[in-house]
Design an enzyme around this catalytic site. Sequence first.
Site, PDB file in Angstrom:
ATOM      1  CD  GLU A   1      56.779  63.549  32.152  1.00  0.00           C
ATOM      2  OE1 GLU A   1      55.732  64.309  33.139  1.00  0.00           O
ATOM      3  OE2 GLU A   1      57.811  63.722  31.665  1.00  0.00           O
TER       4      GLU A   1
ATOM      5  CG  ASN B   1      74.018  69.470  25.029  1.00  0.00           C
ATOM      6  OD1 ASN B   1      72.839  69.205  24.578  1.00  0.00           O
ATOM      7  ND2 ASN B   1      74.048  69.650  26.338  1.00  0.00           N
ATOM      8  N   GLY B   2      73.654  70.313  21.565  1.00  0.00           N
ATOM      9  CA  GLY B   2      72.962  71.447  20.964  1.00  0.00           C
ATOM     10  C   GLY B   2      72.836  71.186  19.604  1.00  0.00           C
TER      11      GLY B   2
ATOM     12  CE  LYS C   1      65.054  65.331  35.836  1.00  0.00           C
ATOM     13  NZ  LYS C   1      63.060  65.418  36.380  1.00  0.00           N
TER      14      LYS C   1
ATOM     15  CB  CYS D   1      72.979  65.172  24.255  1.00  0.00           C
ATOM     16  SG  CYS D   1      72.645  65.445  23.383  1.00  0.00           S
TER      17      CYS D   1
ATOM     18  CE  LYS E   1      54.837  63.909  36.228  1.00  0.00           C
ATOM     19  NZ  LYS E   1      55.632  65.407  36.514  1.00  0.00           N
TER      20      LYS E   1
ATOM     21  NE  ARG F   1      73.005  66.985  30.272  1.00  0.00           N
ATOM     22  CZ  ARG F   1      72.088  68.021  31.258  1.00  0.00           C
ATOM     23  NH1 ARG F   1      72.486  68.547  32.536  1.00  0.00           N
ATOM     24  NH2 ARG F   1      72.053  69.581  30.142  1.00  0.00           N
TER      25      ARG F   1
ATOM     26  CD  GLU G   1      52.576  68.309  37.091  1.00  0.00           C
ATOM     27  OE1 GLU G   1      53.043  69.004  35.593  1.00  0.00           O
ATOM     28  OE2 GLU G   1      53.384  67.258  37.274  1.00  0.00           O
TER      29      GLU G   1
ATOM     30  CG  HIS H   1      31.080  73.955  26.550  1.00  0.00           C
ATOM     31  ND1 HIS H   1      29.866  75.277  26.236  1.00  0.00           N
ATOM     32  CD2 HIS H   1      31.299  74.279  27.363  1.00  0.00           C
ATOM     33  CE1 HIS H   1      28.936  75.776  27.465  1.00  0.00           C
ATOM     34  NE2 HIS H   1      30.688  74.957  27.899  1.00  0.00           N
TER      35      HIS H   1
ATOM     36  CD1 TRP I   1      66.201  62.680  24.065  1.00  0.00           C
ATOM     37  CD2 TRP I   1      66.005  64.738  22.968  1.00  0.00           C
ATOM     38  NE1 TRP I   1      64.803  63.545  23.714  1.00  0.00           N
ATOM     39  CE2 TRP I   1      65.038  64.573  23.145  1.00  0.00           C
ATOM     40  CE3 TRP I   1      66.094  65.951  22.306  1.00  0.00           C
ATOM     41  CZ2 TRP I   1      63.525  65.498  22.348  1.00  0.00           C
ATOM     42  CZ3 TRP I   1      64.946  66.643  21.273  1.00  0.00           C
ATOM     43  CH2 TRP I   1      64.717  66.516  21.319  1.00  0.00           C
TER      44      TRP I   1
HETATM   45  C1  F6R Z   1      58.036  66.869  33.122  1.00  0.00           C
HETATM   46  C2  F6R Z   1      59.361  67.451  33.363  1.00  0.00           C
HETATM   47  C3  F6R Z   1      58.822  68.670  32.361  1.00  0.00           C
HETATM   48  C4  F6R Z   1      60.049  70.237  32.900  1.00  0.00           C
HETATM   49  C5  F6R Z   1      60.059  70.757  31.497  1.00  0.00           C
HETATM   50  C6  F6R Z   1      60.900  71.954  32.260  1.00  0.00           C
HETATM   51  O1  F6R Z   1      57.889  65.510  34.269  1.00  0.00           O
HETATM   52  O2  F6R Z   1      59.858  67.585  33.912  1.00  0.00           O
HETATM   53  O3  F6R Z   1      57.732  69.081  31.475  1.00  0.00           O
HETATM   54  O4  F6R Z   1      59.108  70.468  33.752  1.00  0.00           O
HETATM   55  O5  F6R Z   1      60.890  70.303  30.710  1.00  0.00           O
HETATM   56  O6  F6R Z   1      62.229  71.824  33.263  1.00  0.00           O
HETATM   57  P1  F6R Z   1      63.015  72.707  34.009  1.00  0.00           P
HETATM   58  O7  F6R Z   1      61.654  72.936  35.389  1.00  0.00           O
HETATM   59  O8  F6R Z   1      63.999  71.771  34.386  1.00  0.00           O
HETATM   60  O9  F6R Z   1      62.521  73.830  33.016  1.00  0.00           O
END
Ligand code: F6R
Length: 608
Positions: free
Chosen positions: A488, A100-101, A603, A2, A485, A27, A481, A504, A76
Amino acid sequence: MCGIIGYTGPLEAPKILLEGLSALEYRGYDSAGIALCMEDSKICLAKKTGKVKNLEEYCKKMISGSAHSGIGHTRWATHGGVTDVNAHPHRAGKVVLIHNGIIENYHALTDRFHLQDRLISQTDSEVAAQTLNELYTGDPLEAIRSLIGLLEGSYSFCIMFEDQPGVIYAIRNISPLVAASTPSGSMLASDLTALIPYTRQYFVVPEQHIVKLTPYKVHVYNLDDTFSKDYPEIMTVNWNMDAAMKNGFPHFMLKEIHEQPEAMRNTILPRVSKGLPCFSDDGIPDHIFENCDQVQIIACGTAMYAGMVARAIMQPVLRIPITVSIASEFRYEEPLIDEKSLVIIISQSGETIDTLAALRLAQKCGSTTLAVVNVKGSTIARESDYVLYTHAGPEIAVASTKAYSVQLAALYMVSCRMALVRKKYTKEQAANFLGELLDVIPAMENVIAQKEHIRDVASHIIQSPDVFFIGRGLDYAFSLEGALKLKEISYIHSEAYAAGELKHGTIALISDQVPVIAIATQQHVYSKTISNIREVKARGAYIILLVKENAVVDENLADLQIRIPDVADHFTVFPIAAALQLIAYYTSLGKHLDVDQPRNLAKSVTVE
Ligand code: F6R
């Protein structure tokens, strides 16, 4: 999660709020809304599901007249579906509020204040608005303080009272909030990106404090009935507006992939002294590296995967236990850490709620905490014993790219410094390690320059429902990773497996033309990985192989290859990361998806 913005001052509020919401949209982007205090002092609301663009269109039709104060929100969704009614702001009597929260005890509040028949949305936030209205008898500070005494959960609120025109109140408990008093008026937001067009000076609203915005002053109060004794420290933004713009790139993600070499330089070079890694300017003393008998790394998502690579680099050299934990699990375990443990917390935003809770738990256990954080002044940065800032600049795309590389760069430097102070490395070995770390920068540039080839590679997986990533050792850590990527932003089901583990069970999923992205950059397990690739190839898999430039590969093994420059084995993560990011980017692009704001994500994850 949010985005929140509030403004009061001489300028036209709708423009500031809508532009601010666009900057904060990463956000959360389920819906957006604004509340404006109009010339007749009445508060007018506009809210719409979907992106801020929808709200903008709606406001053009619905809002006439001028307004100089208001609040705005991008949502969000947590409680209640994505609907116009559930969008913020919420109105209750004279109170208009954005949140927010999560309010955890909203059921209890609904019962206590008999709100059932008054609620029109399904949100916990509207319960907070209604409760505040119940408590409001003309003194906003008193009502807000009473509300805070009743709430359980995490929140930041931005509030207007219809009988207090031009004044905005905000309160913060855990969820982030920054504020600024500028010549163009007073403003606050959940993130700096919304404020930088107007000011470079800001402060972080302290937790459990109320701020009151009047057109030319921001007042700060604690939860007793006094002004806060110490006005929060005024901070200066250390990046410019360009850093938060696309600057000719079609997407933030592509721009941020290209920014990696520069971000790496910014993170590494200021910490090199006499050819060795040195953290004295960061105020990090060597004794924290010397005195620990274990390292516990904690993070979420991409940051956690950076931690897994760091563990694989550190443990063989330091010969002490290094454990990596997912923050949301760690906080509910009974962790085996104590005063002799060094706890490394990794977070781009510095606000991820589970990571923050894990940090607080580590501190309770008496451990020394070192945070690797990108956002200056964020909660995790402020609460850790020591901070190693990464200098990636703002990361706007939801999918993390440059933040991952610089987290790794910082962690590699920590590993090297630790090895040096614990006498596992001589000065010469440490200097060589650092030299090899710097060599990865041109290697990343090389991979980024291969983007057209990688775009072609991506075109071969666009139609696939599943993609598998395999690798051994460090290559497995990179694969995790890569799979995250891809899933997502392309919504393709993608999973990473240790290459030796496939047979396995998982190999049952390999059939004709299923793409397998195989990473084979680690010499000591190279031939084993190649054998595992042959096993899936024999079952019809379509092999995309990532190897070093000089690797000799049987021409029938791979359907496609991406070659990375020949850097030392421990450092291949950097060029490999760039390649995997570009695969994900071009796959998402090829599927015409929203690269920067993929569905269901946000984010900064400030709810549990
Ligand atoms: C994936 C991504 C998330 C963040 C995770 C932690 O691309 O961005 O998996 O890495 O939410 O976020 P931070 O680093 O802000 O604690």
